[in-house]
Design an enzyme around this catalytic site. Structure first.
Site, PDB file in Angstrom:
ATOM      1  N   THR A  93     100.292 101.975  33.247  1.00  0.00           N
ATOM      2  CA  THR A  93     100.290 101.455  31.884  1.00  0.00           C
ATOM      3  C   THR A  93      98.929 100.854  31.544  1.00  0.00           C
ATOM      4  O   THR A  93      97.966 101.005  32.315  1.00  0.00           O
ATOM      5  CB  THR A  93     101.495 100.493  31.681  1.00  0.00           C
ATOM      6  OG1 THR A  93     101.567 100.144  30.299  1.00  0.00           O
ATOM      7  CG2 THR A  93     101.374  99.219  32.512  1.00  0.00           C
ATOM      8  N   ARG A 122      93.399 104.606   9.193  1.00  0.00           N
ATOM      9  CA  ARG A 122      92.378 103.806   8.510  1.00  0.00           C
ATOM     10  C   ARG A 122      91.017 104.479   8.662  1.00  0.00           C
ATOM     11  O   ARG A 122      90.300 104.688   7.699  1.00  0.00           O
ATOM     12  CB  ARG A 122      92.377 102.404   9.143  1.00  0.00           C
ATOM     13  CG  ARG A 122      91.394 101.439   8.588  1.00  0.00           C
ATOM     14  CD  ARG A 122      91.623 100.075   9.172  1.00  0.00           C
ATOM     15  NE  ARG A 122      91.482 100.055  10.641  1.00  0.00           N
ATOM     16  CZ  ARG A 122      91.665  98.981  11.399  1.00  0.00           C
ATOM     17  NH1 ARG A 122      92.030  97.847  10.846  1.00  0.00           N
ATOM     18  NH2 ARG A 122      91.506  99.047  12.700  1.00  0.00           N
ATOM     19  N   LYS A 180      95.719 104.300  31.772  1.00  0.00           N
ATOM     20  CA  LYS A 180      96.266 105.659  31.620  1.00  0.00           C
ATOM     21  C   LYS A 180      95.174 106.745  31.621  1.00  0.00           C
ATOM     22  O   LYS A 180      95.391 107.838  32.126  1.00  0.00           O
ATOM     23  CB  LYS A 180      97.087 105.762  30.336  1.00  0.00           C
ATOM     24  CG  LYS A 180      98.411 105.001  30.405  1.00  0.00           C
ATOM     25  CD  LYS A 180      99.220 105.215  29.131  1.00  0.00           C
ATOM     26  CE  LYS A 180     100.438 104.303  29.127  1.00  0.00           C
ATOM     27  NZ  LYS A 180     101.299 104.537  27.958  1.00  0.00           N
ATOM     28  N   LYS A 231      88.966 109.717  12.864  1.00  0.00           N
ATOM     29  CA  LYS A 231      89.781 109.774  14.079  1.00  0.00           C
ATOM     30  C   LYS A 231      91.035 110.624  13.855  1.00  0.00           C
ATOM     31  O   LYS A 231      91.441 111.403  14.716  1.00  0.00           O
ATOM     32  CB  LYS A 231      90.164 108.356  14.531  1.00  0.00           C
ATOM     33  CG  LYS A 231      89.107 107.768  15.460  1.00  0.00           C
ATOM     34  CD  LYS A 231      89.303 106.298  15.705  1.00  0.00           C
ATOM     35  CE  LYS A 231      90.483 105.974  16.602  1.00  0.00           C
ATOM     36  NZ  LYS A 231      90.632 104.500  16.763  1.00  0.00           N
ATOM     37  N   GLY A 253      98.401 106.169  12.249  1.00  0.00           N
ATOM     38  CA  GLY A 253      97.572 105.796  13.387  1.00  0.00           C
ATOM     39  C   GLY A 253      97.018 107.022  14.091  1.00  0.00           C
ATOM     40  O   GLY A 253      97.579 108.123  13.984  1.00  0.00           O
TER      41      GLY A 253
HETATM   42  P1  ATR Z   1      96.762 102.411  20.994  1.00  0.00           P
HETATM   43  O1  ATR Z   1      96.504 102.694  22.426  1.00  0.00           O
HETATM   44  O2  ATR Z   1      97.840 101.394  20.727  1.00  0.00           O
HETATM   45  O3  ATR Z   1      96.940 103.631  20.182  1.00  0.00           O
HETATM   46  P2  ATR Z   1      94.137 102.265  19.861  1.00  0.00           P
HETATM   47  O4  ATR Z   1      93.751 103.524  20.562  1.00  0.00           O
HETATM   48  O5  ATR Z   1      93.172 101.131  19.818  1.00  0.00           O
HETATM   49  O6  ATR Z   1      95.453 101.650  20.488  1.00  0.00           O
HETATM   50  O7  ATR Z   1      94.582 102.651  18.381  1.00  0.00           O
HETATM   51  C1  ATR Z   1      95.032 101.697  17.460  1.00  0.00           C
HETATM   52  C2  ATR Z   1      95.473 102.384  16.175  1.00  0.00           C
HETATM   53  O8  ATR Z   1      96.002 101.406  15.262  1.00  0.00           O
HETATM   54  C3  ATR Z   1      94.332 103.060  15.430  1.00  0.00           C
HETATM   55  O9  ATR Z   1      94.855 104.166  14.735  1.00  0.00           O
HETATM   56  C4  ATR Z   1      93.876 101.961  14.465  1.00  0.00           C
HETATM   57  O10 ATR Z   1      93.203 102.428  13.333  1.00  0.00           O
HETATM   58  P3  ATR Z   1      91.607 102.716  13.406  1.00  0.00           P
HETATM   59  O11 ATR Z   1      91.467 104.020  14.165  1.00  0.00           O
HETATM   60  O12 ATR Z   1      91.178 102.835  12.008  1.00  0.00           O
HETATM   61  O13 ATR Z   1      91.006 101.556  14.148  1.00  0.00           O
HETATM   62  C5  ATR Z   1      95.214 101.407  14.068  1.00  0.00           C
HETATM   63  N1  ATR Z   1      95.128 100.030  13.539  1.00  0.00           N
HETATM   64  C6  ATR Z   1      94.939  98.885  14.239  1.00  0.00           C
HETATM   65  N2  ATR Z   1      94.940  97.822  13.428  1.00  0.00           N
HETATM   66  C7  ATR Z   1      95.131  98.290  12.163  1.00  0.00           C
HETATM   67  C8  ATR Z   1      95.246  97.691  10.854  1.00  0.00           C
HETATM   68  N3  ATR Z   1      95.161  96.362  10.691  1.00  0.00           N
HETATM   69  N4  ATR Z   1      95.484  98.518   9.809  1.00  0.00           N
HETATM   70  C9  ATR Z   1      95.572  99.850   9.950  1.00  0.00           C
HETATM   71  N5  ATR Z   1      95.473 100.469  11.145  1.00  0.00           N
HETATM   72  C10 ATR Z   1      95.255  99.715  12.245  1.00  0.00           C
END
Ligand code: ATR
Length: 269
Positions: free
Chosen positions: A61, A152, A65, A156, A127
């Site tokens: 985890t 956002r 990963k 990506k 996301g």
């Molecule tokens: P995880 O392993 O949980 O997927 P990550 O790879 O850091 O963590 O991805 C986090 C996701 O949540 C991303 O899609 C991020 O958007 P960005 O790519 O624009 O950063 C999204 N995310 C995190 N906080 C956010 C917020 N306040 N509003 C919208 N999207 C958010």
């Protein structure tokens, strides 16, 4: 007795040991399952040591990963697509085999426990981080009509859409209603929601949050206020564990009864 463990950092609050203990009792398998605090520097050596000492299987985890993925000799198709590994075992020849059961765990939760089909549905995923990448292949394998990834940072979403042959969007540019909306942003961990238009929800929309909690998550609350039903990701957590258990033991445990029990325990705790 066969030994299994979950490795991560932090790890003390992992629910995996109790989940696997429940599965072992349910399926009458004799095994132990413990936690292993992952070492930022020596993670790979820790994994090798675990198997060297006779360990049969590891769950991996946060935040390891991708490192687990990088050190495998053999990868399942879904692990390759996810770029991350959450389940490790040794092949008969002693090679390290990596799989990723997160996505299939979620899809089975949706289809088996909630009786929702993804087939021919318009699916929206919120996301574009590691969590979303991990579930895309199993979602696409369930033959939805379309999959749109909204993020956002649109680049990506576009990167994933190019790789998985689906659609990318900003939150602003989303149009029409969706049949199934899956929240895979980490925003809801801090109680935030991406800017979602009301029009995304139609009469038939059903929502799934990869996060879970005692209370309804902010995303599911948003959906509920607009008339849409949904489910949180507790069943995904149990589902990914069930698929790992199946890989290791060739027995697939029943997940519904455990999800129900865990939900009750969360409420009284
Ligand atoms: P995880 O392993 O949980 O997927 P990550 O790879 O850091 O963590 O991805 C986090 C996701 O949540 C991303 O899609 C991020 O958007 P960005 O790519 O624009 O950063 C999204 N995310 C995190 N906080 C956010 C917020 N306040 N509003 C919208 N999207 C958010």
């Amino acid at each position: 007795m066969d030994q299994y463990a979950v490795v991560g950092n932090p790890i003390a609050h992992s629910k995996s040991p109790s989940i696997h203990a429940y599965f072992a009792t349910q399926t009458q398998q004799s095994l132990t399952y413990s936690t292993l605090l992952g070492d930022e520097v020596g993670f790979e050596q820790q994994v090798r040591d675990f198997f060297q000492q006779g360990g049969k299987g590891l769950n991996v985890t946060v935040p390891f990963k991708e490192r687990a993925y990088a050190m495998c000799d053999i990868l399942s198709q879904r692990a390759k697509q996810a770029g991350a590994v959450n389940t490790l075992l040794l092949s008969e020849k002693g090679e390290l085999f990596g799989d990723n059961t997160d996505g299939i765990g979620m899809v089975r939760d949706i289809t088996d426990n909630y009786q929702r089909t993804l087939k021919n549905k318009r699916v929206l995923i919120l996301g574009a981080g590691g969590a979303v990448r991990g579930v895309l292949e199993p979602i696409l394998s369930a033959s939805p009509a379309s999959v749109t990834i909204a993020n956002r940072t649109v680049e990506k979403a576009q990167g994933l859409a190019d790789h998985f042959d689906c659609l990318a969007s900003s939150f602003d540019a989303l149009e029409g209603t969706f049949d199934i909306i899956i929240n895979g942003t980490s925003a809801s961990l801090s109680g935030n929601l991406p800017p979602l238009k009301d029009e995304l929800i139609g009469d038939q929309t059903w929502c799934y949050d990869m996060m879970y909690g005692i209370e309804r998550t902010v995303f599911l609350q948003w959906a509920h206020e607009r008339g849409a039903d949904g489910a949180d990701g507790l069943g995904m957590l149990v589902g990914q564990a069930a698929e790992a258990f199946y890989l290791w033991r060739q027995v697939r445990p029943n997940t519904a009864s455990l999800v129900k029990e865990m939900r009750q325990q969360m409420r009284v705790a």
